[in-house]
Write an enzyme that holds these catalytic residues in place. Structure first.
Site, PDB file in Angstrom:
ATOM      1  N   THR A 102      52.633  21.524   9.288  1.00  0.00           N
ATOM      2  CA  THR A 102      53.509  21.720   7.799  1.00  0.00           C
ATOM      3  C   THR A 102      54.091  23.225   8.240  1.00  0.00           C
ATOM      4  O   THR A 102      53.507  23.965   8.529  1.00  0.00           O
ATOM      5  CB  THR A 102      52.846  21.407   6.547  1.00  0.00           C
ATOM      6  OG1 THR A 102      53.475  22.089   5.706  1.00  0.00           O
ATOM      7  CG2 THR A 102      51.571  22.284   6.729  1.00  0.00           C
ATOM      8  N   TYR A 157      46.118  23.604   0.741  1.00  0.00           N
ATOM      9  CA  TYR A 157      46.737  22.708   1.859  1.00  0.00           C
ATOM     10  C   TYR A 157      46.993  23.285   2.921  1.00  0.00           C
ATOM     11  O   TYR A 157      46.738  22.515   4.201  1.00  0.00           O
ATOM     12  CB  TYR A 157      47.816  21.874   0.943  1.00  0.00           C
ATOM     13  CG  TYR A 157      48.769  20.976   1.985  1.00  0.00           C
ATOM     14  CD1 TYR A 157      48.327  19.769   2.522  1.00  0.00           C
ATOM     15  CD2 TYR A 157      50.320  21.509   2.177  1.00  0.00           C
ATOM     16  CE1 TYR A 157      49.099  19.221   3.298  1.00  0.00           C
ATOM     17  CE2 TYR A 157      51.108  20.814   3.195  1.00  0.00           C
ATOM     18  CZ  TYR A 157      50.735  19.621   3.625  1.00  0.00           C
ATOM     19  OH  TYR A 157      51.322  18.583   4.498  1.00  0.00           O
TER      20      TYR A 157
HETATM   21  N1  LIG Z   1      55.515  15.265   2.653  1.00  0.00           N
HETATM   22  C1  LIG Z   1      55.938  16.121   3.115  1.00  0.00           C
HETATM   23  O1  LIG Z   1      56.915  16.890   2.433  1.00  0.00           O
HETATM   24  C2  LIG Z   1      55.509  17.028   4.237  1.00  0.00           C
HETATM   25  C3  LIG Z   1      56.009  18.257   4.379  1.00  0.00           C
HETATM   26  C4  LIG Z   1      55.485  18.919   5.762  1.00  0.00           C
HETATM   27  C5  LIG Z   1      54.630  18.213   6.403  1.00  0.00           C
HETATM   28  N2  LIG Z   1      54.161  17.093   6.217  1.00  0.00           N
HETATM   29  C6  LIG Z   1      52.939  16.247   6.972  1.00  0.00           C
HETATM   30  O2  LIG Z   1      53.693  15.209   7.370  1.00  0.00           O
HETATM   31  C7  LIG Z   1      52.666  14.177   7.835  1.00  0.00           C
HETATM   32  C8  LIG Z   1      53.075  12.768   7.097  1.00  0.00           C
HETATM   33  O3  LIG Z   1      53.183  13.076   5.484  1.00  0.00           O
HETATM   34  P1  LIG Z   1      53.497  11.880   4.739  1.00  0.00           P
HETATM   35  O4  LIG Z   1      54.613  12.587   3.634  1.00  0.00           O
HETATM   36  O5  LIG Z   1      54.072  10.859   5.341  1.00  0.00           O
HETATM   37  O6  LIG Z   1      52.356  11.737   3.706  1.00  0.00           O
HETATM   38  P2  LIG Z   1      51.809  10.524   2.871  1.00  0.00           P
HETATM   39  O7  LIG Z   1      52.725   9.798   2.410  1.00  0.00           O
HETATM   40  O8  LIG Z   1      50.689  11.304   1.896  1.00  0.00           O
HETATM   41  O9  LIG Z   1      50.931  10.101   3.800  1.00  0.00           O
HETATM   42  C9  LIG Z   1      49.712  10.266   4.464  1.00  0.00           C
HETATM   43  C10 LIG Z   1      48.822   9.042   4.671  1.00  0.00           C
HETATM   44  O10 LIG Z   1      47.748   9.857   5.289  1.00  0.00           O
HETATM   45  C11 LIG Z   1      46.542   8.449   4.617  1.00  0.00           C
HETATM   46  N3  LIG Z   1      45.177   9.130   4.660  1.00  0.00           N
HETATM   47  C12 LIG Z   1      44.730  10.078   4.195  1.00  0.00           C
HETATM   48  N4  LIG Z   1      43.497  10.293   4.356  1.00  0.00           N
HETATM   49  C13 LIG Z   1      43.096   9.674   5.196  1.00  0.00           C
HETATM   50  C14 LIG Z   1      42.076   9.312   6.185  1.00  0.00           C
HETATM   51  N5  LIG Z   1      40.832  10.168   5.810  1.00  0.00           N
HETATM   52  N6  LIG Z   1      42.208   8.537   7.231  1.00  0.00           N
HETATM   53  C15 LIG Z   1      43.093   8.019   7.438  1.00  0.00           C
HETATM   54  N7  LIG Z   1      44.431   7.963   6.779  1.00  0.00           N
HETATM   55  C16 LIG Z   1      44.203   8.930   5.688  1.00  0.00           C
HETATM   56  C17 LIG Z   1      47.101   8.180   3.492  1.00  0.00           C
HETATM   57  O11 LIG Z   1      46.298   7.191   3.154  1.00  0.00           O
HETATM   58  P3  LIG Z   1      46.310   6.727   1.675  1.00  0.00           P
HETATM   59  O12 LIG Z   1      47.426   6.178   1.052  1.00  0.00           O
HETATM   60  O13 LIG Z   1      45.140   5.662   1.663  1.00  0.00           O
HETATM   61  O14 LIG Z   1      45.543   7.866   0.878  1.00  0.00           O
HETATM   62  C18 LIG Z   1      48.581   8.121   3.508  1.00  0.00           C
HETATM   63  O15 LIG Z   1      48.716   6.828   3.757  1.00  0.00           O
HETATM   64  C19 LIG Z   1      51.538  14.918   7.207  1.00  0.00           C
HETATM   65  O16 LIG Z   1      50.654  15.498   8.310  1.00  0.00           O
HETATM   66  C20 LIG Z   1      51.815  15.879   6.476  1.00  0.00           C
HETATM   67  O17 LIG Z   1      50.717  17.101   6.521  1.00  0.00           O
HETATM   68  C21 LIG Z   1      54.478  16.188   5.030  1.00  0.00           C
END
Ligand SMILES: NC(=O)c1ccc[n+]([C@@H]2O[C@H](COP(=O)([O-])OP(=O)(O)OC[C@H]3O[C@@H](n4cnc5c(N)ncnc54)[C@H](OP(=O)(O)O)[C@@H]3O)[C@@H](O)[C@H]2O)c1
Length: 283
Positions: free
Chosen positions: A102, A126
């Site tokens: 991130t 975070y």
């Molecule tokens: N969203 C943003 O704006 C943003 C910005 C910068 C970087 N990122 C990065 O981009 C990546 C993808 O983010 P996203 O937006 O797709 O997030 P998301 O929609 O919150 O998805 C994260 C997923 O990880 C799963 N998860 C959480 N804990 C877990 C565990 N212990 N074992 C296995 N799965 C687990 C969650 O499952 P549950 O649904 O069961 O909780 C969820 O399905 C992440 O690395 C995030 O840090 C995101």
């Protein structure tokens, strides 16, 4: 080539499923938390040793930015220690690892887009937890891993700014949106295509890379564009961060310079508004 994607039920995980058919040479296996829980180290070892993928793409993370301020242990475990374990398992089975990180590893005091070698200094729990994950990968498997930092991710899936704005704009006559935090949105479909294209690239180059759509905007600019494209009538007022306090401090200026991923892996970097328009045809 066999690719395992963790976090399959998240926003990015679902977008990876949406684009997988663009990459017929890749056999993608999508694992949600129920099949690969990063916190259960034994399960992660067992599943990956059985599948023996060529690549693991980690789209799983603890992503609740505000809640992380209270739940630092959970955030550090999932985004930190568990990522270190994942890196070790990948090394053991000789799978390359792509890990998503991130812009929140930076403090947002820059005035030029951040390059990969800029000093990191997260301002919230975070960002700190994601930095632990990055550092463990670099200690344990630097030569086998690609870390892709991204920012302001949205898509038709999950909870994100675009979907929240559309809902609020339908419910309210006016809304206030922060105009003093600048960054670049990332359409998760563009990111998903970029990650899979890395797996297909003839030359593997490990290290840290930045990926977002191009353009620098505020959350207010983003909301105005969402209103324009949607044709809704809600008034959008520019407010300051001070007028919209949140438990977690966020970087004020979190623009990523994405030249390295473009020149190294040839990843396409679409312009933010073109991608927003594409996404909104699906909403
Ligand atoms: N969203 C943003 O704006 C943003 C910005 C910068 C970087 N990122 C990065 O981009 C990546 C993808 O983010 P996203 O937006 O797709 O997030 P998301 O929609 O919150 O998805 C994260 C997923 O990880 C799963 N998860 C959480 N804990 C877990 C565990 N212990 N074992 C296995 N799965 C687990 C969650 O499952 P549950 O649904 O069961 O909780 C969820 O399905 C992440 O690395 C995030 O840090 C995101």
């Amino acid at each position: 080539m066999k690719i395992v994607v963790t976090g399959a039920n998240g926003q990015l995980g679902k977008c990876m499923q949406d684009v997988a058919s663009n990459f017929p040479a890749l056999q993608c296996i999508f694992l949600g938390r129920e099949h690969c829980d990063l916190q259960q180290f034994g399960m992660v070892s067992q599943v990956l040793q059985a599948l023996k993928p060529d690549w693991v793409i980690n789209a799983a993370a603890y992503t609740a930015v505000d809640k992380a301020e209270q739940e630092t242990q959970a955030a550090d475990l999932i985004n930190g220690e568990a990522v270190g374990h994942l890196a070790k398992v990948c090394k053991d089975i000789a799978a390359k690892l792509i890990h998503v990180s991130t812009d929140y590893v930076f403090d947002g005091t820059a005035t030029q887009p951040y390059v990969e070698t800029d000093a990191v200094h997260p301002v919230g729990a975070y960002g700190k937890s994601k930095l632990i994950g990055e550092q463990l990968i670099q200690q344990l498997y630097a030569d086998g891993a690609v870390i892709v930092r991204t920012s302001w991710v949205y898509s038709r899936h999950g909870a994100n700014f675009v979907k929240t704005m559309l809902r609020l704009m339908k419910e309210k006559e006016s809304i206030g949106v922060v105009n003093d935090q600048l960054g670049s949105p990332t359409y998760a479909i563009d990111l998903a295509n970029a990650l899979l294209s890395i797996c297909q690239h003839p030359k593997f180059v490990p290290g840290i890379f930045h990926y977002s759509n191009s353009g620098i905007i505020s959350w207010y600019d983003f909301a105005v564009a969402i209103r324009e494209i949607s044709g809704l009538n809600c008034k959008v007022n520019a407010i300051t961060t001070a007028e919209f306090p949140t438990p977690a401090k966020r970087p004020e200026w979190s623009v990523l310079n994405c030249n390295k991923i473009q020149t190294t892996y040839g990843c396409a970097i679409p312009e933010w508004k073109a991608s927003l328009q594409q996404c909104m045809t699906l909403l």
